[in-house]
Design a protein around this motif. Structure first.
Motif, PDB file in Angstrom:
ATOM      1  N   ILE A 153       0.857  -1.185   0.000  1.00 24.92           N
ATOM      2  CA  ILE A 153       0.000   0.000   0.000  1.00 24.92           C
ATOM      3  C   ILE A 153       0.896   1.239   0.000  1.00 24.92           C
ATOM      4  O   ILE A 153       1.793   1.351   0.821  1.00 24.92           O
ATOM      5  N   PRO A 154       0.648   2.178  -0.911  1.00 22.18           N
ATOM      6  CA  PRO A 154       1.482   3.378  -0.943  1.00 22.18           C
ATOM      7  C   PRO A 154       1.187   4.311   0.225  1.00 22.18           C
ATOM      8  O   PRO A 154       0.049   4.420   0.668  1.00 22.18           O
ATOM      9  N   CYS A 155       2.224   4.949   0.719  1.00 19.80           N
ATOM     10  CA  CYS A 155       2.051   5.937   1.785  1.00 19.80           C
ATOM     11  C   CYS A 155       1.779   7.303   1.151  1.00 19.80           C
ATOM     12  O   CYS A 155       1.932   7.455  -0.061  1.00 19.80           O
ATOM     13  N   PRO A 156       1.389   8.321   1.934  1.00 18.39           N
ATOM     14  CA  PRO A 156       1.106   9.644   1.360  1.00 18.39           C
ATOM     15  C   PRO A 156       2.309  10.293   0.675  1.00 18.39           C
ATOM     16  O   PRO A 156       2.148  11.204  -0.114  1.00 18.39           O
ATOM     17  N   PHE A 157       3.507   9.816   0.974  1.00 23.15           N
ATOM     18  CA  PHE A 157       4.696  10.419   0.389  1.00 23.15           C
ATOM     19  C   PHE A 157       5.295   9.563  -0.732  1.00 23.15           C
ATOM     20  O   PHE A 157       6.333   9.914  -1.288  1.00 23.15           O
ATOM     21  N   CYS A 158       4.631   8.439  -1.066  1.00 29.36           N
ATOM     22  CA  CYS A 158       5.091   7.628  -2.187  1.00 29.36           C
ATOM     23  C   CYS A 158       5.077   8.480  -3.448  1.00 29.36           C
ATOM     24  O   CYS A 158       4.190   9.301  -3.641  1.00 29.36           O
ATOM     25  N   GLY A 159       6.053   8.261  -4.276  1.00 26.05           N
ATOM     26  CA  GLY A 159       6.186   9.070  -5.486  1.00 26.05           C
ATOM     27  C   GLY A 159       7.084  10.268  -5.274  1.00 26.05           C
ATOM     28  O   GLY A 159       7.340  11.026  -6.200  1.00 26.05           O
ATOM     29  N   GLY A 160       7.578  10.442  -4.054  1.00 29.41           N
ATOM     30  CA  GLY A 160       8.448  11.579  -3.766  1.00 29.41           C
ATOM     31  C   GLY A 160       9.727  11.545  -4.576  1.00 29.41           C
ATOM     32  O   GLY A 160      10.157  12.561  -5.134  1.00 29.41           O
ATOM     33  N   THR A 161      10.339  10.398  -4.673  1.00 28.34           N
ATOM     34  CA  THR A 161      11.547  10.272  -5.479  1.00 28.34           C
ATOM     35  C   THR A 161      11.216  10.501  -6.948  1.00 28.34           C
ATOM     36  O   THR A 161      11.959  11.170  -7.670  1.00 28.34           O
ATOM     37  N   THR A 162      10.068  10.001  -7.375  1.00 35.76           N
ATOM     38  CA  THR A 162       9.634  10.181  -8.753  1.00 35.76           C
ATOM     39  C   THR A 162       9.453  11.659  -9.082  1.00 35.76           C
ATOM     40  O   THR A 162       9.768  12.094 -10.196  1.00 35.76           O
TER      41      THR A 162
END
Length: 107
Positions: free
Chosen positions: A29-38
């Motif tokens: 499950i993605p966290c609210p900050f997933c995609g930060g590196t992206t």
């Protein structure tokens, strides 16, 4: 920040580490900050719209960080602490919901 974004984009082009988020790696499950590196990879690659779509909260945070020396912090501190907490909580919750849709958990 530009140099960091370019460096991350270049490093990602050479070696894609896959899922870096420990929470997502453990739960799926993605966290609210997933995609930060992206966000930084896409910014460094010259794709601001893709960066915004990867995680609007991190994208906004990067912009706020970049313009902080211009006095944005003073305006933020002028907002009542309770209102700041509500705004931050709403932003994190919205980001979490966005990530659930973006990653196909909620459809």
């Amino acid at each position: 920040m530009t140099a960091a974004a370019l460096l991350v984009a270049a490093a990602h082009g050479v070696h894609d580490p896959g899922i870096i988020c420990p929470f997502r790696a453990l739960t799926g499950i993605p966290c609210p900050f997933c995609g930060g590196t992206t966000v930084f990879i896409e910014l460094g690659s010259g794709h601001p719209v893709r960066a915004l779509l990867a995680n609007p909260l991190v994208f906004l945070g990067a912009i706020v960080f970049a313009v902080a020396p211009l006095g944005v912090e003073d305006r933020w501190r002028s907002v009542a602490p309770r209102a700041r907490a509500w705004l931050f909580g709403t932003a994190v919750t919205g980001s979490g919901i966005w990530q659930l849709f973006r990653c196909g958990v909620l459809l």
